[in-house]
Enzyme design. Structure first.
Site, PDB file in Angstrom:
ATOM      1  N   HIS A   4      -5.766  24.145  22.828  1.00 33.98           N
ATOM      2  CA  HIS A   4      -6.809  23.967  21.816  1.00 33.98           C
ATOM      3  C   HIS A   4      -7.603  22.706  22.144  1.00 33.98           C
ATOM      4  O   HIS A   4      -7.442  21.672  21.517  1.00 33.98           O
ATOM      5  CB  HIS A   4      -6.122  23.871  20.433  1.00 33.98           C
ATOM      6  CG  HIS A   4      -7.081  23.871  19.304  1.00 33.98           C
ATOM      7  ND1 HIS A   4      -7.233  22.802  18.478  1.00 33.98           N
ATOM      8  CD2 HIS A   4      -7.935  24.813  18.858  1.00 33.98           C
ATOM      9  CE1 HIS A   4      -8.137  23.066  17.561  1.00 33.98           C
ATOM     10  NE2 HIS A   4      -8.564  24.293  17.772  1.00 33.98           N
ATOM     11  N   SER A  39      -9.115  19.106  12.721  1.00 32.28           N
ATOM     12  CA  SER A  39      -9.065  20.569  12.714  1.00 32.28           C
ATOM     13  C   SER A  39      -7.635  21.052  12.497  1.00 32.28           C
ATOM     14  O   SER A  39      -7.281  22.156  12.881  1.00 32.28           O
ATOM     15  CB  SER A  39      -9.632  21.117  14.026  1.00 32.28           C
ATOM     16  OG  SER A  39      -8.895  20.609  15.118  1.00 32.28           O
TER      17      SER A  39
END
Length: 119
Positions: A18, A73
């Site tokens: 990610h 996030s």
């Protein structure tokens, strides 16, 4: 671009972690659109965008969330973990999903490395 909900797309693989090094692979992805199912590259019809701006947008998604929300996030990552555990425990009902498994050397990933592969 296709104006369909995420649930209409299946088989997209994200290679890597990610971060800005992840690579979205739509070569085997399908989309339900216009009453039928099409290969995503055919439905998009713009290889230059798929191999350029689309990849860049996906790679910068985490940073864009942080910039827009002024927060991490982490919730996006938490949702991914929740979805992963669901598929691991309950199954994916035949859908291709990613699971962290020990590499056997496939795809050029060093044998023995724990890596997320489409399964």
């Amino acid at each position: 671009r296709l104006r369909v909900p995420p649930s209409a797309v299946q088989g997209c693989t994200i290679w890597g972690n990610h971060s800005s090094t992840q690579y979205p692979d739509v070569n085997h992805a399908l989309v339900k659109i216009g009453g039928g199912t099409k290969a995503v590259p055919d439905a998009i019809g713009d290889p230059a965008w798929l191999h350029g701006a689309y990849i860049t947008t996906v790679q910068q998604r985490g940073a864009a969330i942080i910039n827009a929300r002024k927060l991490s996030s982490a919730m996006s990552a938490a949702k991914a973990i929740s979805d992963h555990l669901h598929d691991f425990v309950v199954g994916s009902d035949g859908r291709v999903v990613s699971m962290a498994v020990s590499s056997d050397g496939s795809y050029g990933v060093e044998a023995g490395l724990i890596y997320s592969f489409p399964v």
